[in-house]
Structures are given as C-alpha cells and as structure tokens.
Design a protein around this motif. Structure first.
Motif, PDB file in Angstrom:
ATOM      1  N   ALA A   1       3.250   5.811  -2.726  1.00  0.00           N
ATOM      2  CA  ALA A   1       4.397   6.989  -2.914  1.00  0.00           C
ATOM      3  C   ALA A   1       4.492   6.592  -4.244  1.00  0.00           C
ATOM      4  O   ALA A   1       5.240   7.920  -4.907  1.00  0.00           O
ATOM      5  N   THR A   2       4.098   6.201  -5.171  1.00  0.00           N
ATOM      6  CA  THR A   2       4.822   5.709  -6.743  1.00  0.00           C
ATOM      7  C   THR A   2       3.547   6.180  -7.607  1.00  0.00           C
ATOM      8  O   THR A   2       3.048   6.490  -8.669  1.00  0.00           O
ATOM      9  N   GLY A   3       2.232   7.041  -6.960  1.00  0.00           N
ATOM     10  CA  GLY A   3       0.897   6.997  -7.623  1.00  0.00           C
ATOM     11  C   GLY A   3       0.007   5.899  -8.133  1.00  0.00           C
ATOM     12  O   GLY A   3      -0.069   5.555  -9.709  1.00  0.00           O
ATOM     13  N   GLY A   4       0.576   5.002  -7.927  1.00  0.00           N
ATOM     14  CA  GLY A   4       0.336   3.221  -8.692  1.00  0.00           C
ATOM     15  C   GLY A   4       1.086   2.755  -9.705  1.00  0.00           C
ATOM     16  O   GLY A   4       0.649   1.818 -10.823  1.00  0.00           O
ATOM     17  N   ARG A   5       2.441   3.615 -10.021  1.00  0.00           N
ATOM     18  CA  ARG A   5       3.245   3.277 -11.406  1.00  0.00           C
ATOM     19  C   ARG A   5       4.247   1.783 -10.608  1.00  0.00           C
ATOM     20  O   ARG A   5       4.836   1.551 -11.682  1.00  0.00           O
ATOM     21  N   VAL A   6       3.893   1.537 -10.307  1.00  0.00           N
ATOM     22  CA  VAL A   6       4.660  -0.497  -9.598  1.00  0.00           C
ATOM     23  C   VAL A   6       4.033  -1.503  -9.143  1.00  0.00           C
ATOM     24  O   VAL A   6       3.121  -0.974  -8.698  1.00  0.00           O
ATOM     25  N   GLN A   7       4.253  -2.199 -10.336  1.00  0.00           N
ATOM     26  CA  GLN A   7       3.942  -3.738 -10.305  1.00  0.00           C
ATOM     27  C   GLN A   7       4.087  -4.535  -8.689  1.00  0.00           C
ATOM     28  O   GLN A   7       5.483  -4.711  -8.385  1.00  0.00           O
ATOM     29  N   VAL A   8       3.050  -4.516  -7.657  1.00  0.00           N
ATOM     30  CA  VAL A   8       3.200  -5.355  -6.834  1.00  0.00           C
ATOM     31  C   VAL A   8       2.690  -6.339  -6.955  1.00  0.00           C
ATOM     32  O   VAL A   8       1.539  -6.904  -7.094  1.00  0.00           O
ATOM     33  N   VAL A   9       3.928  -7.645  -6.403  1.00  0.00           N
ATOM     34  CA  VAL A   9       3.623  -9.165  -6.866  1.00  0.00           C
ATOM     35  C   VAL A   9       3.352  -9.665  -5.316  1.00  0.00           C
ATOM     36  O   VAL A   9       3.989  -9.195  -4.417  1.00  0.00           O
ATOM     37  N   ARG A  10       2.415 -10.606  -4.746  1.00  0.00           N
ATOM     38  CA  ARG A  10       2.315 -11.215  -3.843  1.00  0.00           C
ATOM     39  C   ARG A  10       2.247 -11.805  -3.465  1.00  0.00           C
ATOM     40  O   ARG A  10       2.802 -13.015  -4.703  1.00  0.00           O
ATOM     41  N   GLY A  11       3.080 -12.531  -2.692  1.00  0.00           N
ATOM     42  CA  GLY A  11       3.451 -12.946  -1.752  1.00  0.00           C
ATOM     43  C   GLY A  11       3.164 -15.085  -2.298  1.00  0.00           C
ATOM     44  O   GLY A  11       3.919 -15.882  -2.178  1.00  0.00           O
ATOM     45  N   THR A  12       1.713 -14.542  -2.682  1.00  0.00           N
ATOM     46  CA  THR A  12       1.321 -15.658  -3.107  1.00  0.00           C
ATOM     47  C   THR A  12       1.331 -16.815  -4.304  1.00  0.00           C
ATOM     48  O   THR A  12       1.746 -17.998  -4.665  1.00  0.00           O
ATOM     49  N   ARG A  13       2.157 -15.825  -5.549  1.00  0.00           N
ATOM     50  CA  ARG A  13       2.493 -16.414  -6.724  1.00  0.00           C
ATOM     51  C   ARG A  13       4.110 -17.223  -6.169  1.00  0.00           C
ATOM     52  O   ARG A  13       4.256 -18.440  -6.824  1.00  0.00           O
ATOM     53  N   MET A  14       5.128 -16.534  -4.802  1.00  0.00           N
ATOM     54  CA  MET A  14       6.130 -17.438  -4.968  1.00  0.00           C
ATOM     55  C   MET A  14       6.194 -18.766  -4.714  1.00  0.00           C
ATOM     56  O   MET A  14       6.227 -19.847  -4.201  1.00  0.00           O
TER      57      MET A  14
ATOM     58  N   THR B   1       0.867  -1.186  -0.076  1.00  0.00           N
ATOM     59  CA  THR B   1      -0.253   0.269  -0.228  1.00  0.00           C
ATOM     60  C   THR B   1       0.903   1.276   0.205  1.00  0.00           C
ATOM     61  O   THR B   1       0.553   2.067  -0.795  1.00  0.00           O
ATOM     62  N   ALA B   2       2.000   1.092   1.004  1.00  0.00           N
ATOM     63  CA  ALA B   2       2.610   2.435   1.011  1.00  0.00           C
ATOM     64  C   ALA B   2       3.564   2.871  -0.325  1.00  0.00           C
ATOM     65  O   ALA B   2       3.651   3.595  -1.149  1.00  0.00           O
ATOM     66  N   VAL B   3       3.671   1.773  -1.109  1.00  0.00           N
ATOM     67  CA  VAL B   3       4.686   1.433  -2.518  1.00  0.00           C
ATOM     68  C   VAL B   3       3.802   1.968  -3.111  1.00  0.00           C
ATOM     69  O   VAL B   3       3.886   3.183  -3.774  1.00  0.00           O
ATOM     70  N   LEU B   4       2.614   1.325  -3.441  1.00  0.00           N
ATOM     71  CA  LEU B   4       1.512   1.887  -4.786  1.00  0.00           C
ATOM     72  C   LEU B   4       0.797   3.549  -4.085  1.00  0.00           C
ATOM     73  O   LEU B   4       0.999   4.366  -5.261  1.00  0.00           O
TER      74      LEU B   4
END
Length: 284
Positions: free
Chosen positions: A235-248, A230-233
């Motif tokens: 701070a970047t206006g949603g310009r970053v892809q955030v991957v959930r650990g469920t993929r790992m 949430t903090a990353v999105l």
C-alpha cells in the motif's frame, strides 16, 4: 558419569502455550545458557492450552526455575503467581514465571521487549500510535507506547475493545479511539503501528497512506513476511519500515534470562543464534 555423556540436568525452564511448536524461545534461551556457561540447564517447549497452566505448574518438579508463557496463558500466569511485578500488574498479564523462595513470581517482559525493539527501529518519543488487537499482548503494547510518550491511541479491533484494555488506557490517561478492523488500519500522521494479531491472520485493509508514515511492528513472526507486513509495504510502495516480531522476542527473552538465572542476558550471543536460525529457516 560416563565420559563423553552429558551431565545431569540441574535447572529446567521452558516455554508453554498453544500452539507452541513454532516458538523460537528455545533457540534464544539455550544460546544464553551456552554463552553464560550454565551447564546442566535445559529449556524446552510444552503444549498447554487455555485453563491448563495452573495444573501444569503444579506438576513441575523442584528443578524447574522458570517458564516463558505465551498465549493463551498470560492472564492465567498472573492469576496463579504468589507475587507479581509492577508491569505484570499494570498489564493484567504475565509472560514470565520465576520460581523463588517465596513461590512463583509473575513478570511481564513483553513491555521491555517492545520498547527495546521500537528504540532499535528508530522510534524515540512518539505522540500518536495505532494498536491492532485488544487482548493481553495489546495491553503490553499500550504500556510500552505510554513509556515512549504516546498519548493519542487508536485501537483497531474486530468488534469492541476488551474492558481490561479500555480500563488500562483510561487509567494511564491515553486519549483512545476505537476503530473496527473492517474500516482499515490508518497509517497517515501516525508515529508507530503495532499489530498483535495472531500469525496467519488475514490482513485488514490499510488506509491513509499519504503524508508522514509510521514504523510498523508485527509482534507475530511466523509466518514471515506476515500478511499485514505485505499489505503495508504494498500500500505504501515500500516506504514503511516493517519490524518483525523476532526483535521483540529477542529483547523480552534477554530480560527473562536475567530473571531466571540472575545473570545479565547475553544479547549479542542470543541475537546471533536467532539470526542463524532464521537464515537457516529461510533457505530450508
């Protein structure tokens, strides 16, 4: 056997750790058993705290074939094994125990899970990366990032980098900078950021949000969205892809199924079961 009743359990496996009630490993492994037609296989959870893994393993009956090991038992898993895989030795921790004729073997499938999840997110070759945290899971991240070509690493930690993690980065030749979490997680000019902070941990500050931005993976998946994501999105206006650990989690479980059953892990069936479970959780 009475018609209509389940048959006997022939093989047992499960996930151990503390806390473990939230683990999605049963969803994945049970889906694999169903897809592979492995009747009589069971997979459960067991709460095993720090220092308790050896006693737990010693008490397992002959029908037990494998364990998925989550925190805090990954270093204990490696220590108690009779033999160990190359990646488990490199990381100094194992997330998988498999019983064979030679006893218990220790493996680290977190490295495979991380690498596969980052590839899935579009990360190819990478040069600069940030790892948040410095424990056993962080060392798996370091090995995975090294395989992707990362040679410059920033480790964001609460106080100082653990000796085992520092030794690993030096041994594989990574140029490593240690940064305090309070100073913020740098995003600018980085190819990938992987956080290994426990679920529910408060998000550190996010800094350097201009220029080229990385893929961000949070290996924690509960709660979601995580505080860090949430903090990353934000701070970047949603310009970053955030991957959930469920993929790992998915990809490391596929490898665990292969190790425990000797059969190819049915990735698609396990992914479908995971997606259905997460969708149901989101609407409950």
């Amino acid at each position: 056997m009475v018609r209509g009743q389940p048959g006997p359990v022939l093989r047992r496996a499960g996930v151990v750790g503390s806390p473990v009630a939230h683990s999605l490993s049963p969803v994945l492994h049970r889906a694999a058993y169903a897809e592979l037609g492995l009747r009589g296989w069971s997979y459960d959870r067991a709460e095993v705290g720090s220092g308790g893994l050896a006693r737990h393993v010693a008490g397992l009956g002959p029908d037990w074939v494998g364990l998925s090991v989550t925190m805090p038992g990954k270093e204990e898993a490696l220590a108690l094994a009779d033999v160990a895989g190359e990646e488990a030795v490199a990381v100094g921790a194992a997330n998988t125990l498999v019983r064979g004729e030679a006893g218990w073997s220790a493996h680290n499938t977190d490295v495979h899970g991380l690498t596969a999840a980052l590839h899935e997110a579009g990360v190819g070759r990478a040069g600069r990366a940030v790892v948040v945290g410095g424990g056993a899971t962080a060392r798996s991240v370091v090995v995975a990032l090294h395989a992707l070509g990362v040679d410059r690493l920033t480790c964001c930690v609460r106080d100082d980098l653990r000796p085992a993690t520092r030794e690993l980065t030096e041994r594989i030749g990574m140029v490593t900078t240690v940064r305090l979490l309070a100073e913020g997680i740098p995003l600018g000019g980085v190819d990938v950021v992987v956080s290994t902070l426990p679920g529910g941990a408060p998000a550190p500050p996010v800094v350097g949000t201009t220029g080229r931005l990385p893929v961000v993976m949070d290996v924690s998946y509960d709660p979601w969205p995580s505080a860090l994501g949430t903090a990353v999105l934000s701070a970047t206006g949603g310009r970053v892809q955030v991957v959930r650990g469920t993929r790992m989690l998915l990809h490391q479980a596929v490898r665990q199924v292969e190790l425990m059953t000797g059969r190819p892990g049915p990735t698609a069936a396990m992914d479908r079961a995971l997606s259905r479970h997460l969708a149901a959780e989101a609407t409950s």
